[in-house]
Motif scaffolding. Structure first.
Motif, short mmCIF file in Angstrom:
data_model
loop_
_atom_site.label_atom_id
_atom_site.label_comp_id
_atom_site.label_asym_id
_atom_site.label_seq_id
_atom_site.Cartn_x
_atom_site.Cartn_y
_atom_site.Cartn_z
N ALA A 220 -7.12 -54.22 -11.61
CA ALA A 220 -8.09 -54.93 -12.44
C ALA A 220 -9.34 -54.06 -12.64
O ALA A 220 -9.88 -53.53 -11.66
CB ALA A 220 -8.47 -56.25 -11.80
N GLU A 221 -9.77 -53.94 -13.89
CA GLU A 221 -10.96 -53.15 -14.19
C GLU A 221 -11.99 -54.03 -14.89
O GLU A 221 -11.70 -54.69 -15.89
CB GLU A 221 -10.61 -51.97 -15.09
CG GLU A 221 -11.81 -51.07 -15.39
CD GLU A 221 -11.46 -49.91 -16.31
OE1 GLU A 221 -12.39 -49.22 -16.74
OE2 GLU A 221 -10.26 -49.71 -16.58
N PHE A 222 -13.21 -54.02 -14.33
CA PHE A 222 -14.31 -54.79 -14.92
C PHE A 222 -15.58 -53.96 -14.81
O PHE A 222 -16.04 -53.66 -13.70
CB PHE A 222 -14.46 -56.14 -14.20
CG PHE A 222 -15.62 -56.96 -14.70
CD1 PHE A 222 -15.52 -57.66 -15.91
CD2 PHE A 222 -16.80 -57.04 -13.98
CE1 PHE A 222 -16.58 -58.41 -16.37
CE2 PHE A 222 -17.87 -57.79 -14.44
CZ PHE A 222 -17.76 -58.48 -15.65
N SER B 220 -11.57 -68.23 -6.89
CA SER B 220 -13.01 -68.24 -6.60
C SER B 220 -13.48 -66.94 -5.95
O SER B 220 -14.58 -66.46 -6.24
CB SER B 220 -13.34 -69.43 -5.71
OG SER B 220 -12.64 -69.34 -4.47
N ASP B 221 -12.68 -66.36 -5.06
CA ASP B 221 -13.09 -65.12 -4.39
C ASP B 221 -13.15 -63.96 -5.38
O ASP B 221 -14.04 -63.10 -5.29
CB ASP B 221 -12.13 -64.78 -3.26
CG ASP B 221 -12.34 -65.67 -2.04
OD1 ASP B 221 -13.32 -66.44 -2.04
OD2 ASP B 221 -11.53 -65.61 -1.10
N ILE B 222 -12.21 -63.91 -6.31
CA ILE B 222 -12.24 -62.85 -7.33
C ILE B 222 -13.46 -63.03 -8.23
O ILE B 222 -14.13 -62.05 -8.59
CB ILE B 222 -10.95 -62.87 -8.15
CG1 ILE B 222 -9.78 -62.43 -7.28
CG2 ILE B 222 -11.06 -61.98 -9.38
CD1 ILE B 222 -8.44 -62.43 -7.96
N PRO C 122 -21.04 -61.81 -10.50
CA PRO C 122 -20.08 -62.91 -10.59
C PRO C 122 -19.41 -62.95 -11.97
O PRO C 122 -20.03 -62.63 -12.98
CB PRO C 122 -20.93 -64.15 -10.35
CG PRO C 122 -22.18 -63.66 -9.69
CD PRO C 122 -22.41 -62.30 -10.24
N LEU C 123 -18.15 -63.35 -11.97
CA LEU C 123 -17.41 -63.48 -13.24
C LEU C 123 -17.46 -64.91 -13.73
O LEU C 123 -17.45 -65.86 -12.94
CB LEU C 123 -15.95 -63.06 -13.03
CG LEU C 123 -15.72 -61.66 -12.44
CD1 LEU C 123 -14.23 -61.39 -12.30
CD2 LEU C 123 -16.38 -60.59 -13.30
N VAL D 8 -10.60 -67.40 -18.96
CA VAL D 8 -10.80 -68.72 -19.58
C VAL D 8 -11.13 -69.79 -18.55
O VAL D 8 -11.62 -70.87 -18.89
CB VAL D 8 -9.57 -69.15 -20.40
CG1 VAL D 8 -9.34 -68.19 -21.57
CG2 VAL D 8 -8.32 -69.24 -19.52
N GLY D 9 -10.85 -69.53 -17.28
CA GLY D 9 -11.13 -70.53 -16.25
C GLY D 9 -11.27 -69.92 -14.88
O GLY D 9 -10.75 -68.83 -14.60
N ILE D 10 -11.99 -70.62 -14.00
CA ILE D 10 -12.18 -70.21 -12.61
C ILE D 10 -11.79 -71.39 -11.71
O ILE D 10 -12.23 -72.52 -11.94
CB ILE D 10 -13.63 -69.80 -12.33
CG1 ILE D 10 -13.99 -68.57 -13.18
CG2 ILE D 10 -13.85 -69.51 -10.85
CD1 ILE D 10 -15.43 -68.15 -13.09
N LEU D 11 -10.96 -71.10 -10.71
CA LEU D 11 -10.49 -72.15 -9.81
C LEU D 11 -11.50 -72.40 -8.70
O LEU D 11 -12.22 -71.50 -8.28
CB LEU D 11 -9.15 -71.74 -9.19
CG LEU D 11 -8.00 -71.45 -10.16
CD1 LEU D 11 -6.76 -71.02 -9.38
CD2 LEU D 11 -7.70 -72.66 -11.03
N GLU D 12 -11.52 -73.62 -8.22
CA GLU D 12 -12.40 -73.97 -7.10
C GLU D 12 -11.87 -73.35 -5.81
O GLU D 12 -10.68 -73.03 -5.69
CB GLU D 12 -12.51 -75.48 -6.95
CG GLU D 12 -11.20 -76.15 -6.56
CD GLU D 12 -11.31 -77.66 -6.48
OE1 GLU D 12 -10.51 -78.26 -5.74
OE2 GLU D 12 -12.19 -78.24 -7.16
#
Length: 404
Positions: free
Chosen positions: A111-113, A155-157, A165-166, A188-192
């Protein structure tokens, strides 16, 4: 002899030999403390493991390719690992007792950000077949079947993997390290955040989810198959029966291929059985201390009989029966065990709570462990008093009265 008179005699005996009473009770107290603490350690570990696996999707069965190369008879039989596709999904969905079927595939990606690179696990899902996963979305939305360049991240990612933060709307590039194919995705979404271990030991906090079509493009394969399938059963108590039905359904499609039907529940039950054996094994170690204490009680009671021979002779001379003499000495040893046991479980419970509080160690003081400790203390001392009581009851009153 009335019970109140016997209790008075026992009380006088304890008061006249305070040091001997204290020293004889120490062995029982220490033994009971050892039993309570050991059982508390075992129960604490057992409960800690139960809590760790409490959310481990015990109503989920995982089906994956491959299996043991050995048959039930012990012969080595190689079978090609099964390749799961939509036919398997439909077969499992039509199996009695199945609630939902969630086909998945996964692979390691880069993964690259913003010029930062991290190794991640990418899991492909069928969005409409993931109701439990979709309910974990904390920000943004979940995937749809039409998504080809969208991802949902744990959530950790989102909060720990990169410098910033993403959030939904940001873009991330994923690269397949095996073929160097890269693709840009939109978050499109972030999990709890989820503390429990999910089915098959996965950790959603550290996973990225996308659709099967998106993963197929990254893998660049013509024949795409699922790495595992999660099957949620309707009734957890019937999970073993449902697992057998799943095997029958798969057998019709993969007669000469290998696959495994895995239940987290069976693993947890095996762990619990081992922990139960450990718990009572630790209690048995503590019981050894009680055995030593019981031997000490026998010695003390024998000494008591020797010291009170003339007193026993007087009691028999004035009409005390053999049974009454036995009851008197058995009552003395039993009360010694009761008092020592009560002191032992009180001190043992206190020590267990202190260890748990100060050492952050999993300990659980239950009524069961306290009852076992107290019962062992009373039984040990009562049994230790049987021989001395019988010896006292068999004394000849004339010979006893002659003893100086």
């Amino acid at each position: 002899m009335k019970l109140i008179d016997a209790l008075e005699q026992v009380s006088l005996s304890f008061k006249s030999n305070k040091f001997k009473t204290v020293m004889s009770s120490l062995g029982i107290i220490i033994g009971v403390i050892a039993i309570v603490v050991m059982l508390s350690v075992g129960e604490g570990i057992e409960e800690g493991v139960g809590e760790a696996f409490g959310g481990a999707d015990l109503d989920v069965i995982t089906v994956f390719p491959g299996g043991s190369p050995y048959s039930d008879t012990g012969r080595y039989v190689y079978k090609k690992p099964a390749e799961f596709d939509e036919k398997d999904v439909h077969a499992l969905e039509n199996t009695l007792g199945v609630k939902t079927v969630s086909p998945r595939n996964s692979g390691g990606m880069l993964a690259e950000f913003r010029n930062e690179e991290r190794s991640i696990s990418l899991t492909a899902v069928t969005p409409t077949k993931e109701p439990d996963l979709s309910r974990l979305v904390e920000k943004g939305r979940f995937l749809t079947d039409s998504d080809r360049s969208a991802i949902v991240i744990g959530s950790d990612i989102a909060n720990k993997m990169f410098k910033i933060p993403l959030n939904p709307g940001m873009r991330m590039t994923l690269t397949n390290k095996n073929n160097d194919i890269e693709k840009e995705f939109t978050i499109v979404g972030i999990l709890e955040e989820k503390e429990e271990v999910s089915a098959f030991g996965s950790n959603t906090n550290m996973e990225i989810f996308t659709t099967h079509q998106a993963l197929k493009e990254l893998l660049d394969v013509t024949e795409y198959s699922y790495s595992h399938i999660l099957v949620t059963v309707e009734d957890q108590s019937e999970i073993e029966t449902t697992a057998e039905r799943l095997e029958d359904s798969l057998e019709r499609l993969h007669k000469d291929e290998a696959y495994t039907v895995f239940m987290m529940k069976s693993i947890l039950e095996g762990i619990e059985r081992v922990l139960t054996m450990i718990k009572y094994g630790l209690g048995g170690i503590g019981a050894i201390s009680l055995l030593v204490g019981g031997i000490g009680i026998v010695n003390v009671m024998m000494l008591t009989v020797h010291e009170r021979i003339k007193e026993i002779g007087v009691m028999k001379a004035v009409g005390a029966t053999r049974g009454e003499i036995q009851i008197l000495f058995m009552l003395e040893s039993g009360l010694l065990g009761l008092v020592s046991g009560l002191l032992g479980i009180t001190i043992g419970a206190t020590i267990s709570l202190l260890i748990s509080t100060l050492g952050n160690f999993p300990l659980k003081v239950s009524w069961t462990s306290l009852a076992i400790g107290l019962a062992f203390g009373i039984i040990t001392t009562t049994m230790a008093g049987v021989y001395p009581a019988n010896k006292a009851a068999r004394l000849d009153p004339v010979e006893a009265l002659r003893r100086e």
